[in-house]
Design an enzyme around this catalytic site. Structure first.
Site, short mmCIF file in Angstrom:
data_model
loop_
_atom_site.label_atom_id
_atom_site.label_comp_id
_atom_site.label_asym_id
_atom_site.label_seq_id
_atom_site.Cartn_x
_atom_site.Cartn_y
_atom_site.Cartn_z
N LYS A 143 0.81 -1.21 0.00
CA LYS A 143 0.00 0.00 0.00
C LYS A 143 0.85 1.26 0.00
O LYS A 143 0.45 2.27 -0.55
CB LYS A 143 -0.95 0.01 1.20
CG LYS A 143 -2.14 -0.93 1.04
CD LYS A 143 -3.22 -0.60 2.05
CE LYS A 143 -4.41 -1.53 1.91
NZ LYS A 143 -5.38 -1.36 3.00
N LYS A 159 -7.10 -12.55 -9.05
CA LYS A 159 -8.26 -12.54 -8.17
C LYS A 159 -9.27 -11.48 -8.63
O LYS A 159 -8.88 -10.41 -9.09
CB LYS A 159 -7.75 -12.20 -6.76
CG LYS A 159 -8.72 -12.49 -5.65
CD LYS A 159 -8.05 -12.23 -4.31
CE LYS A 159 -9.06 -11.58 -3.38
NZ LYS A 159 -8.51 -11.19 -2.09
N LYS A 175 -12.46 -5.37 -6.91
CA LYS A 175 -13.27 -4.20 -7.22
C LYS A 175 -12.44 -3.10 -7.87
O LYS A 175 -12.97 -2.27 -8.60
CB LYS A 175 -13.92 -3.69 -5.93
CG LYS A 175 -15.13 -2.83 -6.19
CD LYS A 175 -15.70 -2.21 -4.94
CE LYS A 175 -16.67 -1.11 -5.33
NZ LYS A 175 -16.85 -0.13 -4.26
#
Ligand code: TRP
Length: 332
Positions: A114, A196, A199
Site C-alpha cells: 500500500k 483474483k 473491485k
C-alpha cells in the site's frame, strides 16, 4: 451471550461487495451465527488509512452495513456495528501499539504494497493499521477470526501482540485463531482468470458486484474470457472455465461432475449464459433485501445504534481490565 466460541470479523466499507467477497467470505458468515457468537464490524476507521471522500465514505459505510444484513447477518443473533461508533477500538489500539515493535509493522507485506500504491500519502495510520485490527479482535477476546489469505499475516501479528501483552502483564488475552471456511472458493477475474476478482480492476467487465442487475450480470458473464477449446470440464490450464465452474457450483450447489454432465455436448456460450442466470437469480433476494433496508433509514439506524451499544458494553469490560493491568488509575 451463550457459552459458544466467539467469532469476530471486519469488512471494509466499500459500499458493495464483489461476487468474490460474497462467495469467499460474506456468504459464509450467516451460517456461522448458529454455531458461534458472532460479532461483525464495518471498519470505517481502517478505511481512512487511504484517502476517502467523506460523503462517499459515509454512504458506503451505511450501504455495507445494510448489505451485510441483506446477506443474512441477523442483528438479533449477532452483534453488527460500525467501528467508529465504539471507542474501545481506538483506546485499545493505543495500548497495543505500545506493545508492538516498529520492525514488526515494517515487515507487513500489505503495508509495503500500500505504501507503494499510495506513495504520496504513507501516513502513520497505514503503518499502524494492523494494530487497530488487533485491537478490533482483542477488545472482544475473540476465539476465531474468519479472514482471507491476504489478512493472515495481520492475524498472526495480532497473536504475537496478544502473547507479548500476556508475558508483560500476566495472562489475559486469548490467542485468536484463523477460521478457515470449509466452503468458500476463491473467485477469479472474468477477464483475466489468473488474477483474483477485485473491485479495483480497471476493467468493469472483470468483476461482478453483488448489486449489479440481472442484465449486467449476464452481459459480464457472456464476455468472460475462456479458452480456445470447446469442452466444459475442470482441468489444469482451463482457468476461465474452472472459474466459471467454481462460481456455478457455489451458487447452485452442484459439484463439478454434475456440471460436466449437465453441459456435455453444449457450447461455452450456453454455459456462460447459464452461469450468468444462476448468479443473477441467486443474488436477486440479496438485492431486494438491500433495497428494502436502504429505504428504511430509521430501522437501519436503530440496528446500528443498538449494535454499537452491545459492542461497547462487551468490549468495555475487557478494555477496562486492560487499563488496570497496564497501571492506569481508575477514573471512579
Ligand atoms: N483488514 C481487514 C481487511 O482488509 C478488515 C478487518 C479490520 C478485519 N479489522 C478486522 C478482519 C478484524 C478481521 C478481524 O479485510
Amino acid at each position: 451471550m451463550e457459552d459458544k466460541k466467539l467469532i469476530f470479523s471486519g469488512i471494509q466499507p466499500t459500499g458493495t461487495f464483489t461476487l468474490g467477497n460474497y462467495i469467499g467470505a460474506v456468504r459464509n458468515w450467516a451460517p456461522l451465527q448458529d454455531e458461534y457468537n458472532c460479532i461483525y464490524c464495518v471498519v470505517d476507521m481502517h478505511a481512512i488509512t487511504v484517502r476517502q471522500d467523506p460523503v462517499k465514505l459515509r454512504q458506503n459505510t451505511l450501504n455495507s452495513y445494510a448489505l451485510l444484513m441483506a446477506c443474512g447477518i441477523d442483528v438479533e443473533k449477532s452483534i453488527l456495528f460500525i467501528q467508529s461508533h465504539v471507542k474501545t477500538h481506538a483506546e485499545l489500539s493505543w495500548i497495543l501499539g505500545c506493545n508492538t515493535q516498529f520492525g514488526e509493522l515494517s515487515r507487513m507485506t500489505q503495508f509495503k504494497d500500500k505504501s507503494q500504491k499510495h506513495a504520496d500519502d504513507v501516513n502513520s495510520g497505514l503503518f499502524t493499521y494492523p494494530v487497530l485490527m488487533a485491537a478490533d479482535i482483542l477488545a472482544y477476546n475473540a476465539d476465531l477470526v474468519p479472514v482471507g489469505v491476504d489478512q493472515k499475516q495481520h492475524l498472526e501479528l495480532a497473536r504475537n501482540i496478544a502473547q507479548r501483552f500476556n508475558q508483560r502483564y500476566g495472562d489475559f488475552f486469548k490467542l485468536p485463531e484463523p477460521y478457515i471456511a470449509e466452503i468458500g472458493a476463491k473467485v477469479m477475474s472474468l477477464q483475466d482468470p489468473t488474477k483474483k476478482m477485485s473491485k479495483s480492476d480497471e476493467n468493469p467487465n472483470s468483476v461482478i458486484l453483488i448489486l449489479d442487475d440481472k442484465d449486467t450480470i449476464i452481459r459480464k458473464f457472456k464476455r468472460a474470457v475462456t479458452d480456445s477449446e470447446t469442452e466444459i470440464c475442470y482441468r489444469d490450464g482451463k482457468d476461465g472455465i474452472n472459474n466459471l465452474m467454481t462460481i456455478y457450483s457455489s451458487v447452485t450447489g452442484k459439484n463439478f461432475a454434475e456440471i460436466e454432465s449437465e453441459f456435455a455436448g453444449k457450447g461455452y456460450g450456453d454455459f456462460k449464459l447459464a452461469v450468468g442466470e444462476a448468479v443473477a437469480d441467486h443474488l436477486e433476494p440479496v438485492r431486494n433485501e438491500f433495497a428494502r433496508l436502504s429505504a428504511d433509514k430509521a430501522y437501519l439506524k436503530k440496528c446500528y445504534t443498538e449494535g454499537a451499544e452491545k459492542a461497547l458494553r462487551y468490549s468495555q469490560r475487557i478494555v477496562s481490565k486492560v487499563y488496570r493491568k497496564v497501571g492506569f488509575v481508575d477514573r471512579t
